[in-house]
Design an enzyme around this catalytic site. Sequence first.
Site, short mmCIF file in Angstrom:
data_model
loop_
_atom_site.label_atom_id
_atom_site.label_comp_id
_atom_site.label_asym_id
_atom_site.label_seq_id
_atom_site.Cartn_x
_atom_site.Cartn_y
_atom_site.Cartn_z
N ASP A 65 16.48 -30.93 -20.77
CA ASP A 65 15.67 -31.79 -19.90
C ASP A 65 14.71 -32.69 -20.67
O ASP A 65 13.86 -33.35 -20.07
CB ASP A 65 14.87 -30.92 -18.92
CG ASP A 65 15.75 -30.37 -17.80
OD1 ASP A 65 16.47 -31.16 -17.17
OD2 ASP A 65 15.71 -29.14 -17.55
N GLU A 70 8.14 -37.90 -19.63
CA GLU A 70 6.88 -38.11 -18.92
C GLU A 70 6.16 -36.80 -18.58
O GLU A 70 4.94 -36.76 -18.51
CB GLU A 70 7.15 -38.86 -17.62
CG GLU A 70 5.89 -39.08 -16.81
CD GLU A 70 6.13 -39.80 -15.52
OE1 GLU A 70 6.96 -39.36 -14.73
OE2 GLU A 70 5.46 -40.83 -15.30
N ASP A 71 6.93 -35.74 -18.39
CA ASP A 71 6.32 -34.49 -17.95
C ASP A 71 5.46 -33.81 -19.02
O ASP A 71 4.69 -32.91 -18.71
CB ASP A 71 7.42 -33.52 -17.47
CG ASP A 71 8.08 -34.03 -16.20
OD1 ASP A 71 7.37 -34.56 -15.33
OD2 ASP A 71 9.32 -33.92 -16.09
N ARG A 90 11.10 -25.71 -20.61
CA ARG A 90 10.70 -27.06 -21.06
C ARG A 90 9.47 -27.05 -21.97
O ARG A 90 9.09 -28.09 -22.49
CB ARG A 90 10.46 -27.96 -19.83
CG ARG A 90 11.70 -28.14 -18.96
CD ARG A 90 11.61 -29.35 -18.08
NE ARG A 90 11.37 -30.56 -18.85
CZ ARG A 90 11.03 -31.73 -18.31
NH1 ARG A 90 10.90 -31.85 -17.01
NH2 ARG A 90 10.81 -32.79 -19.07
N ARG A 138 6.01 -26.88 -10.16
CA ARG A 138 5.79 -26.96 -11.60
C ARG A 138 4.31 -26.99 -11.99
O ARG A 138 3.94 -26.52 -13.05
CB ARG A 138 6.47 -28.21 -12.17
CG ARG A 138 7.97 -28.26 -11.92
CD ARG A 138 8.72 -27.20 -12.71
NE ARG A 138 10.13 -27.19 -12.39
CZ ARG A 138 11.02 -27.99 -12.93
NH1 ARG A 138 10.64 -28.87 -13.84
NH2 ARG A 138 12.28 -27.93 -12.58
N HIS A 171 8.41 -33.34 -7.98
CA HIS A 171 7.11 -33.74 -8.50
C HIS A 171 6.46 -34.72 -7.52
O HIS A 171 7.15 -35.38 -6.75
CB HIS A 171 7.29 -34.45 -9.86
CG HIS A 171 7.68 -33.55 -10.98
ND1 HIS A 171 8.87 -33.66 -11.64
CD2 HIS A 171 7.01 -32.53 -11.57
CE1 HIS A 171 8.94 -32.73 -12.60
NE2 HIS A 171 7.83 -32.03 -12.57
N CYS A 258 10.01 -40.71 -14.95
CA CYS A 258 10.08 -39.55 -15.88
C CYS A 258 10.67 -39.90 -17.23
O CYS A 258 10.55 -39.13 -18.18
CB CYS A 258 10.93 -38.42 -15.33
SG CYS A 258 11.36 -38.48 -13.65
C1 CIR Z 1 13.52 -30.79 -14.43
O1 CIR Z 1 13.92 -30.09 -13.50
O2 CIR Z 1 12.48 -30.55 -15.04
C2 CIR Z 1 14.34 -31.98 -14.84
N1 CIR Z 1 15.72 -31.71 -14.58
C3 CIR Z 1 13.92 -33.21 -14.10
C4 CIR Z 1 12.51 -33.63 -14.41
C5 CIR Z 1 12.15 -34.92 -13.75
N2 CIR Z 1 10.85 -35.31 -14.06
C6 CIR Z 1 10.04 -35.92 -13.22
O3 CIR Z 1 10.37 -36.13 -12.06
N3 CIR Z 1 8.83 -36.24 -13.67
#
Ligand code: CIR
Length: 263
Positions: A65, A70-71, A90, A138, A171, A258
Amino acid sequence: MSDPAKFTRALVRPPGDTFAAGMTTAGLGAPDVGRARVQHQAYVRALEACGLVVMSLLADEAYPDSTFVEDTALLTTRGALLTRPGAESRRGEVAAVARALAEFFPTAETETIRAPGTLDAGDVCEADGHFFIGVSERTNVQGARRLATWLARRGFTSATVDIRALPGMLHLKSGLAHLGGRRLLVVETLVGHPAVAGWDVLRAPSGEDYAANCVLVNDAVLAPAGFPKITALLRATGLRVVELDVSEFRKMDGGLSCLSLRW
Ligand code: CIR
């Protein structure tokens, strides 16, 4: 409110060969990694066309991932912090992002969000110095509180939005985008939320919720291709809309915002 940030740089990370092994609830089938890479390249070109210098990390096969950079960090005009992502799988993504940002954010904090707090920066939407903070699967309450305190110390304001009961929202930014000034684009389930009271709220047309995750980059808004009603709505506000195909990222629950960190 502070002045709108003019972005000059972005950090991205292309999807790796293991991309399809990442987490998803989309139910749209497996992504095609080759196609995802092509879409990612077009995304980078769009950021460059908005005037940004784009730095790219190498893909990391250990973290499927990790293209959703961005996360992992929250960047503001008054400092930065590295997050503690809610998904354990992650957490290891953060170190490489921290190293890449060190030159630009030498005081970026790594300990602000600590256990048991969690924060994915996809849950944080800045609107010119005001921050909407999502509490989600999250980002937990402790993480959101730590962030609100950190922001307040820097003279920013914030409001929390609990999205845990809202269907289809991984998110906060899956359903809320800042379009400049006081204008927000939100999905229907957020329209009456107290946090957006007093804002100029545009409602995402029904059936096009996914495209509420668009991203304002200087004088343009990047929006997912294939959502004509939202594109028309954005254009009607006078914004320059750049449509990008992100079908393969959607299959992995990801959207346009993201895929980069911008500052
Ligand atoms: C996740 O589940 O963490 C990733 N497959 C997708 C993350 C997407 N990020 C976001 O919307 N900020």
